[in-house]
Design a protein around this motif. Structure first.
Motif, mmCIF file in Angstrom:
data_model
loop_
_atom_site.group_PDB
_atom_site.id
_atom_site.type_symbol
_atom_site.label_atom_id
_atom_site.label_comp_id
_atom_site.label_asym_id
_atom_site.label_seq_id
_atom_site.Cartn_x
_atom_site.Cartn_y
_atom_site.Cartn_z
ATOM 1 N N MET A 162 0.840 -1.193 0.000
ATOM 2 C CA MET A 162 0.000 0.000 0.000
ATOM 3 C C MET A 162 0.877 1.246 0.000
ATOM 4 S SD MET A 162 -3.015 1.043 2.642
ATOM 5 C CE MET A 162 -3.928 2.572 2.479
ATOM 6 N N THR A 163 0.533 2.212 -0.846
ATOM 7 C CA THR A 163 1.287 3.460 -0.935
ATOM 8 C C THR A 163 0.505 4.573 -0.255
ATOM 9 O OG1 THR A 163 2.196 2.733 -3.052
ATOM 10 C CG2 THR A 163 2.423 5.065 -2.513
ATOM 11 N N ASN A 164 1.168 5.327 0.625
ATOM 12 C CA ASN A 164 0.527 6.410 1.357
ATOM 13 C C ASN A 164 0.973 7.754 0.803
ATOM 14 O OD1 ASN A 164 -0.890 4.773 3.241
ATOM 15 N ND2 ASN A 164 1.023 4.444 4.353
ATOM 16 N N ILE A 165 -0.008 8.546 0.369
ATOM 17 C CA ILE A 165 0.267 9.837 -0.250
ATOM 18 C C ILE A 165 -0.414 10.946 0.536
ATOM 19 C CG2 ILE A 165 0.110 11.215 -2.357
ATOM 20 C CD1 ILE A 165 1.786 8.715 -2.735
ATOM 21 N N GLY A 166 0.339 11.983 0.866
ATOM 22 C CA GLY A 166 -0.237 13.167 1.484
ATOM 23 C C GLY A 166 -0.554 14.206 0.420
ATOM 24 N N LEU A 167 -1.533 15.061 0.706
ATOM 25 C CA LEU A 167 -1.934 16.118 -0.227
ATOM 26 C C LEU A 167 -1.787 17.470 0.443
ATOM 27 C CD1 LEU A 167 -3.382 17.209 -2.838
ATOM 28 C CD2 LEU A 167 -5.539 16.894 -1.588
ATOM 29 N N ILE A 168 -1.088 18.380 -0.232
ATOM 30 C CA ILE A 168 -0.985 19.769 0.230
ATOM 31 C C ILE A 168 -1.721 20.653 -0.761
ATOM 32 C CG2 ILE A 168 0.549 21.676 0.788
ATOM 33 C CD1 ILE A 168 2.723 19.709 1.435
ATOM 34 N N GLY A 169 -2.743 21.342 -0.282
ATOM 35 C CA GLY A 169 -3.516 22.251 -1.126
ATOM 36 C C GLY A 169 -4.936 21.769 -1.290
ATOM 37 N N CYS A 170 -5.847 22.315 -0.494
ATOM 38 C CA CYS A 170 -7.237 21.862 -0.496
ATOM 39 C C CYS A 170 -8.119 22.866 -1.222
ATOM 40 C CB CYS A 170 -7.722 21.638 0.935
ATOM 41 S SG CYS A 170 -6.753 20.399 1.829
ATOM 42 N N GLY A 171 -7.764 23.130 -2.462
ATOM 43 C CA GLY A 171 -8.535 24.039 -3.301
ATOM 44 C C GLY A 171 -9.309 23.276 -4.356
ATOM 45 N N MET A 172 -9.659 23.980 -5.458
ATOM 46 C CA MET A 172 -10.491 23.379 -6.494
ATOM 47 C C MET A 172 -9.796 22.186 -7.150
ATOM 48 S SD MET A 172 -12.155 25.181 -9.862
ATOM 49 C CE MET A 172 -10.596 25.256 -10.739
ATOM 50 N N TRP A 173 -8.543 22.359 -7.580
ATOM 51 C CA TRP A 173 -7.851 21.251 -8.221
ATOM 52 C C TRP A 173 -7.416 20.209 -7.196
ATOM 53 C CZ3 TRP A 173 -8.371 19.624 -12.804
ATOM 54 C CH2 TRP A 173 -7.505 18.662 -13.322
ATOM 55 N N GLY A 174 -7.119 20.654 -5.985
ATOM 56 C CA GLY A 174 -6.795 19.714 -4.922
ATOM 57 C C GLY A 174 -7.928 18.731 -4.684
ATOM 58 N N ARG A 175 -9.169 19.205 -4.845
ATOM 59 C CA ARG A 175 -10.326 18.308 -4.675
ATOM 60 C C ARG A 175 -10.285 17.188 -5.717
ATOM 61 N NH1 ARG A 175 -13.660 21.423 -3.229
ATOM 62 N NH2 ARG A 175 -14.411 20.498 -1.281
ATOM 63 N N ASN A 176 -9.957 17.518 -6.962
ATOM 64 C CA ASN A 176 -9.872 16.485 -8.002
ATOM 65 C C ASN A 176 -8.764 15.478 -7.693
ATOM 66 O OD1 ASN A 176 -11.938 17.673 -9.527
ATOM 67 N ND2 ASN A 176 -10.493 19.039 -10.548
ATOM 68 N N LEU A 177 -7.631 15.981 -7.217
ATOM 69 C CA LEU A 177 -6.521 15.099 -6.866
ATOM 70 C C LEU A 177 -6.896 14.193 -5.691
ATOM 71 C CD1 LEU A 177 -3.743 17.794 -7.220
ATOM 72 C CD2 LEU A 177 -3.888 15.711 -8.611
ATOM 73 N N ALA A 178 -7.525 14.784 -4.678
ATOM 74 C CA ALA A 178 -7.940 14.002 -3.504
ATOM 75 C C ALA A 178 -8.925 12.910 -3.900
ATOM 76 C CB ALA A 178 -8.556 14.923 -2.452
ATOM 77 N N ARG A 179 -9.868 13.254 -4.756
ATOM 78 C CA ARG A 179 -10.871 12.271 -5.183
ATOM 79 C C ARG A 179 -10.209 11.068 -5.866
ATOM 80 N NH1 ARG A 179 -12.937 11.992 -10.062
ATOM 81 N NH2 ARG A 179 -12.330 14.133 -10.560
ATOM 82 N N ASN A 180 -9.245 11.328 -6.722
ATOM 83 C CA ASN A 180 -8.596 10.229 -7.437
ATOM 84 C C ASN A 180 -7.653 9.441 -6.544
ATOM 85 O OD1 ASN A 180 -9.193 10.146 -10.527
ATOM 86 N ND2 ASN A 180 -9.180 12.316 -9.989
ATOM 87 N N LEU A 181 -6.944 10.111 -5.650
ATOM 88 C CA LEU A 181 -6.091 9.388 -4.708
ATOM 89 C C LEU A 181 -6.919 8.501 -3.789
ATOM 90 C CD1 LEU A 181 -3.546 12.214 -3.810
ATOM 91 C CD2 LEU A 181 -3.004 10.059 -4.982
#
Length: 324
Positions: free
Chosen positions: A1-20
């Protein structure tokens, strides 16, 4: 399992979070505004974290950065020093100095940097590359890239850094080399000094040319890449349905005395396997984190794009600032 953190909870960050999240890789989220991280945490079932938390969390394999471009180097460098692989939304940076700082940190700590040149992972572009390599349209002659829409207008970076990285990455992938000539002209209609429409002409060895037409204030969305060869053309129109996104044209042009005869042929839509480019891009980052190997849009690729962006910035003539 790969663990990824996300920095930036804006409009594009939402798309990235959804796919991750869909790939079962989203481990935590952070933002300069804690309330944004809290909202994302609830929406995507990933705990909020501070930047220091991300740096010191040994369970994290990589971090996705979706913040304003001017912040990228100051965020990426300490993460790389902390042993994290890093994905950075385009543009990599606003200056070559910041880009080389990121590259040096990646090299010093033997970490991978992947840049979000999303369309490189699009099934239509991948198939276009295959068709070109197979000689379906003959020798490459000219590339026309059009990326126009109404918004998202920015006052912190121009269309040169916001929109051009997408198509520039495609052009460089198709030509396989950097341009030998750059000419760039634009205009700042919304914010003085921040170019919102831009026209760029690139020249390459072998007589290959490219034209990038980009803008934020066009009422009709146009995202189209036309690749013209000696015996035909390929058109990738991302505004079309999947069964019409990539089309082959085999029109015939022949000299007839002082004139030319053009014989039009019926266009042929090419069959594609429908995909999700952003999910495929996140898969590529996850693979890079797991394997420690470069992604398609790695640091080397990103520095090539950055160098041309820098040249475009130097050559740029702002038509709204030209004195009569």
């Amino acid at each position: 399992m790969t663990n990824i953190g996300l920095i930036g909870c804006g409009m594009w960050g939402r798309n990235l979070a959804r796919n991750l999240l869909a790939l079962d890789a989203l481990a935590c989220v952070t933002d300069s505004t804690p309330a944004n991280a809290t909202a994302f945490a609830a929406e995507f079932n990933a705990p909020p974290a501070s930047f220091d938390d991300l740096c010191h969390d040994s369970s994290l394999d990589g971090v996705v950065i979706s913040t304003p471009a001017h912040s990228h180097a100051n965020i990426a460098v300490p993460l790389l020093a902390a042993g994290k692989h890093v994905y950075i939304e385009k543009p990599l940076a606003l200056t070559m100095d910041d880009a080389t700082r990121i590259a040096a940190a990646a090299n010093d700590h033997n970490r991978q940097v992947m840049v979000g040149h999303l369309i490189r992972y699009h099934a239509s572009f991948i198939e276009l590359q295959k068709q070109l390599a197979a000689g379906v349209i003959g020798d490459l002659r000219h590339i026309q890239a059009t990326r126009l829409a109404m918004g998202r207008i920015r006052n912190t970076e121009s269309v040169l850094f916001d929109l051009c990285p997408h198509d520039l990455s495609l052009v460089l992938a198709l030509t396989g080399t950097s341009p030998t000539h750059v000419s760039c002209a634009g205009a700042s209609h919304v914010t003085p000094g921040i170019v919102d429409v831009l026209s760029t002409v690139l020249g390459f060895d072998g007589g290959i040319s490219a034209h990038l037409n980009t803008g934020w204030i066009n009422p009709i969305k146009q995202h189209c890449l036309t690749v013209i060869g000696s015996t035909g053309s390929l058109v990738f129109d991302d505004t079309k349905p999947w069964d019409e996104k990539l089309t082959l044209f085999t029109d015939d042009i022949r000299q007839d005395g002082d004139y030319f005869t053009i014989t039009r042929q019926p266009p042929k839509p090419l069959t594609l396997t429908q995909g999700e480019p952003l999910k495929d891009e996140m898969r590529a980052f996850i693979h890079s984190c797991k394997s420690g190997t470069p992604a398609l849009t790695d640091m080397k690729d990103a520095l090539t794009v950055q160098a041309v962006l820098e040249d475009m910035q130097r050559q740029l003539v702002d038509m709204t600032d030209v004195k009569s």
